[in-house]
Design an enzyme around this catalytic site. Sequence first.
Site, PDB file in Angstrom:
ATOM      1  CD  GLU A 192      39.231  40.883  48.434  1.00  0.00           C
ATOM      2  OE1 GLU A 192      38.701  39.888  47.919  1.00  0.00           O
ATOM      3  OE2 GLU A 192      39.936  41.700  47.792  1.00  0.00           O
ATOM      4  CB  ALA A 217      43.185  46.411  43.279  1.00  0.00           C
ATOM      5  CD  GLU A 250      36.131  43.871  44.906  1.00  0.00           C
ATOM      6  OE1 GLU A 250      37.205  43.812  45.519  1.00  0.00           O
ATOM      7  OE2 GLU A 250      35.014  43.990  45.492  1.00  0.00           O
ATOM      8  N   GLY A 279      40.413  45.263  47.947  1.00  0.00           N
ATOM      9  CA  GLY A 279      41.525  44.565  48.575  1.00  0.00           C
ATOM     10  C   GLY A 279      41.829  45.050  49.965  1.00  0.00           C
TER      11      GLY A 279
END
Length: 263
Positions: free
Chosen positions: A118, A70, A138, A115
């Site tokens: 993910e 992100a 994170e 992300g």
Amino acid sequence: MSKRKQSEMTVELTQQGDLAVLTLNRPKALNALSFAILKEIGEAIDRVADMDVRALLITGAGDKAFCAGADIKELRNRSLVDQKRGAELGQAVFAKLDRLQVASIALVNGYAFGGGSELALACTFRLASPNAIFGLPEIKLGLIPGYGGTQRLPRLVGEGRALEIIMTGRNVRAEEAAQIGLVNAVVEGDLMEAGTAFAAKFTRYSLPVLELARRAVQRASDMPLHEGLEMEADLSTLAYRTNDAEEGMAAFEEKREAQFKDG
């Protein structure tokens, strides 16, 4: 496809034979995600559903990153409502891959952080180049994964190993990723060629039956064994009722190659 010039596109969707190829095209930014790009990815996946293809390949432009995660600047100074909506957007976009009739293959050609990991986890399969590095960092920012990482990673590598990776925020290099089941294979050489060859192993079979097989396996971890067995019986019965099942069994008896027609 967008009317913007190809050089300006951040998400490219092309067709190569019977495969769709989705490319994140921000190499200077290590193909990082923004909320706008997440929406573009969702729109591209929706278009794949209408294409005459048998699998989807997802990769990142350049040789450094699949997707670096992100855009942290977008995450700062957001209200709790906006933050929750952002997480739900990422989850909803990546969940579209679960609902595609065709399987997806992540071609991880470098960094896959946050992300990016993910997105790879949401794909049906993952192939990695030797320089691929996965990570859910994170925790180092005082956050936890929000686009499905806490749910999909333990389903692949087990709860204990997933907790260790998430709670330390450490990197997982390609070799280890293969050893723990995070990726299906580490590929020397051209990753796109390897992805095409990998897809060819299953795309010659019946698409409806392939989808039923995916549904059965994907739901295995969501229900007790006895309920999963009941669900498997239902889905296997649906497969048995297809014309392709009749063709497959007939071809076996007649000692010839089955000619599936996706019906």
